[in-house]
Design an enzyme around this catalytic site. Structure first.
Site, mmCIF file in Angstrom:
data_model
loop_
_atom_site.group_PDB
_atom_site.id
_atom_site.type_symbol
_atom_site.label_atom_id
_atom_site.label_comp_id
_atom_site.label_asym_id
_atom_site.label_seq_id
_atom_site.Cartn_x
_atom_site.Cartn_y
_atom_site.Cartn_z
ATOM 1 N N HIS A 1 3.871 -6.080 6.490
ATOM 2 C CA HIS A 1 5.314 -6.139 6.719
ATOM 3 C C HIS A 1 5.802 -7.350 5.936
ATOM 4 O O HIS A 1 5.071 -8.349 5.826
ATOM 5 C CB HIS A 1 5.653 -6.426 8.182
ATOM 6 C CG HIS A 1 5.230 -5.371 9.152
ATOM 7 N ND1 HIS A 1 3.974 -5.321 9.678
ATOM 8 C CD2 HIS A 1 5.930 -4.349 9.709
ATOM 9 C CE1 HIS A 1 3.906 -4.303 10.510
ATOM 10 N NE2 HIS A 1 5.067 -3.691 10.553
ATOM 11 N N ASP B 1 4.891 -10.460 7.703
ATOM 12 C CA ASP B 1 3.473 -10.808 7.876
ATOM 13 C C ASP B 1 3.082 -11.742 6.734
ATOM 14 O O ASP B 1 2.226 -12.613 6.875
ATOM 15 C CB ASP B 1 2.548 -9.580 7.754
ATOM 16 C CG ASP B 1 2.817 -8.530 8.808
ATOM 17 O OD1 ASP B 1 3.368 -8.884 9.862
ATOM 18 O OD2 ASP B 1 2.455 -7.359 8.556
ATOM 19 N N MET C 1 0.194 -0.524 0.792
ATOM 20 C CA MET C 1 1.421 -0.077 1.452
ATOM 21 C C MET C 1 2.238 -1.278 1.907
ATOM 22 O O MET C 1 1.671 -2.312 2.270
ATOM 23 C CB MET C 1 1.008 0.789 2.653
ATOM 24 C CG MET C 1 2.089 1.201 3.606
ATOM 25 S SD MET C 1 2.339 0.028 4.953
ATOM 26 C CE MET C 1 1.374 0.754 6.256
ATOM 27 N N GLU D 1 7.060 6.991 10.353
ATOM 28 C CA GLU D 1 6.084 6.932 11.454
ATOM 29 C C GLU D 1 6.759 7.051 12.810
ATOM 30 O O GLU D 1 7.583 6.235 13.186
ATOM 31 C CB GLU D 1 5.317 5.595 11.358
ATOM 32 C CG GLU D 1 4.304 5.419 12.466
ATOM 33 C CD GLU D 1 3.507 4.128 12.331
ATOM 34 O OE1 GLU D 1 3.551 3.499 11.255
ATOM 35 O OE2 GLU D 1 2.859 3.743 13.318
ATOM 36 N N LYS E 1 6.910 7.477 17.110
ATOM 37 C CA LYS E 1 6.291 6.958 18.334
ATOM 38 C C LYS E 1 7.191 7.359 19.498
ATOM 39 O O LYS E 1 8.416 7.273 19.369
ATOM 40 C CB LYS E 1 6.174 5.434 18.219
ATOM 41 C CG LYS E 1 5.354 4.789 19.311
ATOM 42 C CD LYS E 1 5.139 3.298 19.024
ATOM 43 C CE LYS E 1 4.340 2.653 20.117
ATOM 44 N NZ LYS E 1 4.116 1.218 19.871
ATOM 45 N N GLU F 1 0.405 8.539 13.444
ATOM 46 C CA GLU F 1 -0.594 7.620 14.029
ATOM 47 C C GLU F 1 -1.222 8.283 15.256
ATOM 48 O O GLU F 1 -0.506 8.759 16.145
ATOM 49 C CB GLU F 1 0.064 6.297 14.412
ATOM 50 C CG GLU F 1 -0.904 5.404 15.202
ATOM 51 C CD GLU F 1 -0.411 3.994 15.467
ATOM 52 O OE1 GLU F 1 0.197 3.391 14.567
ATOM 53 O OE2 GLU F 1 -0.645 3.496 16.583
ATOM 54 N N HIS G 1 0.055 7.164 18.725
ATOM 55 C CA HIS G 1 1.436 7.495 19.066
ATOM 56 C C HIS G 1 1.570 8.935 19.545
ATOM 57 O O HIS G 1 2.294 9.220 20.490
ATOM 58 C CB HIS G 1 2.350 7.231 17.869
ATOM 59 C CG HIS G 1 2.381 5.777 17.494
ATOM 60 N ND1 HIS G 1 3.089 5.296 16.434
ATOM 61 C CD2 HIS G 1 1.769 4.696 18.063
ATOM 62 C CE1 HIS G 1 2.918 3.981 16.360
ATOM 63 N NE2 HIS G 1 2.121 3.599 17.335
ATOM 64 N N ASP H 1 -2.173 6.613 9.913
ATOM 65 C CA ASP H 1 -2.593 5.457 10.708
ATOM 66 C C ASP H 1 -3.684 5.902 11.679
ATOM 67 O O ASP H 1 -3.419 6.629 12.651
ATOM 68 C CB ASP H 1 -1.404 4.871 11.495
ATOM 69 C CG ASP H 1 -0.575 3.911 10.658
ATOM 70 O OD1 ASP H 1 -0.914 3.716 9.466
ATOM 71 O OD2 ASP H 1 0.392 3.335 11.190
ATOM 72 N N ASP I 1 0.613 1.784 24.199
ATOM 73 C CA ASP I 1 0.049 1.825 22.843
ATOM 74 C C ASP I 1 -1.166 0.892 22.755
ATOM 75 O O ASP I 1 -1.023 -0.326 22.684
ATOM 76 C CB ASP I 1 1.146 1.354 21.867
ATOM 77 C CG ASP I 1 0.756 1.541 20.417
ATOM 78 O OD1 ASP I 1 -0.135 2.362 20.137
ATOM 79 O OD2 ASP I 1 1.362 0.874 19.570
ATOM 80 N N ASP J 1 -3.852 1.024 20.468
ATOM 81 C CA ASP J 1 -4.334 0.671 19.125
ATOM 82 C C ASP J 1 -5.820 0.314 19.100
ATOM 83 O O ASP J 1 -6.221 -0.710 18.536
ATOM 84 C CB ASP J 1 -3.505 -0.492 18.551
ATOM 85 C CG ASP J 1 -2.085 -0.060 18.194
ATOM 86 O OD1 ASP J 1 -1.857 1.137 17.944
ATOM 87 O OD2 ASP J 1 -1.201 -0.932 18.168
ATOM 88 N N ASP K 1 -4.731 1.313 11.745
ATOM 89 C CA ASP K 1 -3.669 0.554 12.414
ATOM 90 C C ASP K 1 -4.098 0.281 13.853
ATOM 91 O O ASP K 1 -3.614 0.903 14.796
ATOM 92 C CB ASP K 1 -2.350 1.316 12.382
ATOM 93 C CG ASP K 1 -1.205 0.430 12.826
ATOM 94 O OD1 ASP K 1 -1.424 -0.786 12.962
ATOM 95 O OD2 ASP K 1 -0.096 0.944 13.050
HETATM 96 C C1 GLT Z 1 3.414 -2.013 14.672
HETATM 97 C C2 GLT Z 1 3.283 -0.582 15.128
HETATM 98 C C3 GLT Z 1 2.541 0.241 14.136
HETATM 99 C C4 GLT Z 1 3.256 0.399 12.847
HETATM 100 C C5 GLT Z 1 3.416 -0.849 12.110
HETATM 101 C C6 GLT Z 1 4.291 -0.623 10.905
HETATM 102 S S1 GLT Z 1 3.938 -2.171 13.061
HETATM 103 O O1 GLT Z 1 2.187 -2.652 14.790
HETATM 104 O O2 GLT Z 1 2.663 -0.557 16.400
HETATM 105 O O3 GLT Z 1 2.210 1.485 14.657
HETATM 106 O O4 GLT Z 1 2.494 1.244 12.013
HETATM 107 O O5 GLT Z 1 5.572 -1.097 11.063
HETATM 108 MN MN MN Z 2 1.126 2.551 13.064
HETATM 109 MN MN MN Z 3 0.248 2.026 17.584
#
Ligand code: GLT
Ligand code: MN
Ligand code: MN
Length: 390
Positions: free
Chosen positions: A57, A60, A91, A184, A186, A220, A223, A248, A258, A260, A290
């Site tokens: 980002h 970041d 990216m 993306e 969510k 993702e 998500h 992702d 979430d 991750d 991700d």
């Molecule tokens: C954030 C989010 C991710 C996204 C990122 C891109 S930022 O961490 O949870 O799923 O891919 O903005």
């Molecule tokens: Mn993501």
């Molecule tokens: Mn996520």
């Protein structure tokens, strides 16, 4: 013998500065790992080995309040680290969720000035990503949602989002950045409800964009699983529409916040079918992890987390190959697929003559219903291949 599950740059695995650089902070507790600089994170990825590239980002890399001078130093150090570790920037994306200015959304905010600032911030973030050679640009609308629908007309929110995207496509074209955008979805978090909760919502929006050809999706795992959906099917829809521009990879218990988690660490069977899908359909874009290491991890364990993510993918790729060549699987697939060129041809392109032929056909429902579908056997054999039974 060389390790067959050792990644190389050709595998196109990538990590974000925010993923391996995650400090372990959560809503209930402070950081458990130090904040590493972008250059330090790139060095860590170099140590991991076999990584293709890194994503970021805007903030970041360059903090939102950095001076010109600070920004120049950070960029120089980052570029040096990329060079010594032979890593690419794959990216870029914009942080449109962290700053309090975006508390009610960015492109969909009720405040015209916030909307304009969000578009301007994205233009600058695209400049930064382009400077480092990124050709894929992700849009995750972190704050594009609502807690109460009294706040705005959700139809208006969709229109505002579309208008921002149309403008930014124009900007990329005019600047000659040759970028492709990946949207993306969510379902919720951080907002109570998001305006584009699933990959399917974005696939529908894309067709209404001015430059639809340069816009695809970035699904993702976590998500789609948060929404209780089948991720493999979401990705299949994107592949079929030729809109899978980025992916992702991570993992997630169904119905939770979430998480991750490390790719393949929760739903191994879903991960297997996902890898099989991507490989069968020759997806050749970036595979971005991700996710972040457990909050308990130290630097060494973060390295294990990154290596494990790629290794799991390559192990599943090998299992998918094994599945495709398995004699019993092949036999079962032949048995369950009843192809007929004549019949399929009949229901292909419509003609009145074909409709007439079809209308006159007689079908034996009992016979059709009596045909065996040994899916239990097929699924058990799949599980055994997954568990390493030869
Ligand atoms: C954030 C989010 C991710 C996204 C990122 C891109 S930022 O961490 O949870 O799923 O891919 O903005
Ligand atoms: Mn993501
Ligand atoms: Mn996520």
């Amino acid at each position: 013998m060389a390790d067959p599950f050792k990644p190389t740059a050709k595998d196109r695995f990538t990590f974000g500065l925010w993923t391996v650089g995650n400090t372990g902070r959560d809503p209930f507790g402070e950081a458990t790992r130090p904040r590493w600089s972008p250059a330090e994170i790139v060095d860590l990825l170099g140590e991991v080995g076999g990584v293709h590239g890194v994503n970021f980002h805007d903030n970041d890399l360059v903090p939102i309040d950095a001076s010109e001078e600070e920004s120049a130093t950070i960029k120089r150090d980052f570029a040096g680290a990329l060079k010594r570790n032979k890593l690419q920037v794959a990216m870029g994306t914009t942080n449109l969720f962290g700053d309090p200015a975006f508390k009610d959304g960015a492109f969909t905010s009720n405040d015209a000035e916030v909307r304009a600032y969000a578009v301007q911030k994205t233009m600058r973030a695209m400049d930064l990503a382009a400077e480092f050679g990124a050709k894929i640009y992700v849009f995750w609308g972190g704050r594009e949602g609502a807690e109460t629908d009294a706040a705005k007309d959700p139809v208006e929110a969709v229109r505002r989002f579309r208008s921002a995207l149309d403008f930014l496509c124009g900007y990329s074209i005019e600047q000659g950045y040759d970028m492709r955008f990946a949207l993306e979805a969510k379902p919720n978090e951080p907002r109570g409800h998001m305006y584009f909760p699933t990959t399917g919502h974005y696939l529908a929006l894309i067709n209404s964009l001015k430059h639809a050809e340069m816009v695809g999706v970035n699904p993702e795992v976590a998500h789609e699983h948060m929404a209780g959906l089948n991720f493999v099917h979401a990705v299949a829809g994107a592949l079929e529409a030729e809109k899978l521009f980025h992916i992702d990879l991570n993992d997630q218990e169904f119905g939770r916040y979430d998480q991750d988690l490390r790719f393949g660490s929760v739903n191994l069977k879903h991960a297997f079918f996902l890898v099989k899908l991507l490989e069968d359909h020759k997806y050749d874009g970036y595979k971005h992890f991700d996710s972040h290491a457990f909050r308990t991890a130290d630097r060494d364990d973060v390295i294990e987390f990154a290596r494990g993510s790629m290794r799991t993918y390559l192990l599943l790729k090998e299992r998918a190959k094994r599945w495709n060549s398995d004699k019993e699987i092949k036999r079962l697939l032949r048995k369950i697929n009843k192809a007929s060129k004549d019949i399929d041809g009949l229901t292909g392109d419509f003609t009145p003559a074909r409709a007439e032929t079809l209308g006159a056909m007689e079908f034996n429902r009992e016979k059709l219903a009596a045909r065996p579908l040994p899916y239990e056997r097929l699924d058990q054999r799949t599980m055994e291949i997954l568990m390493g039974v030869e």
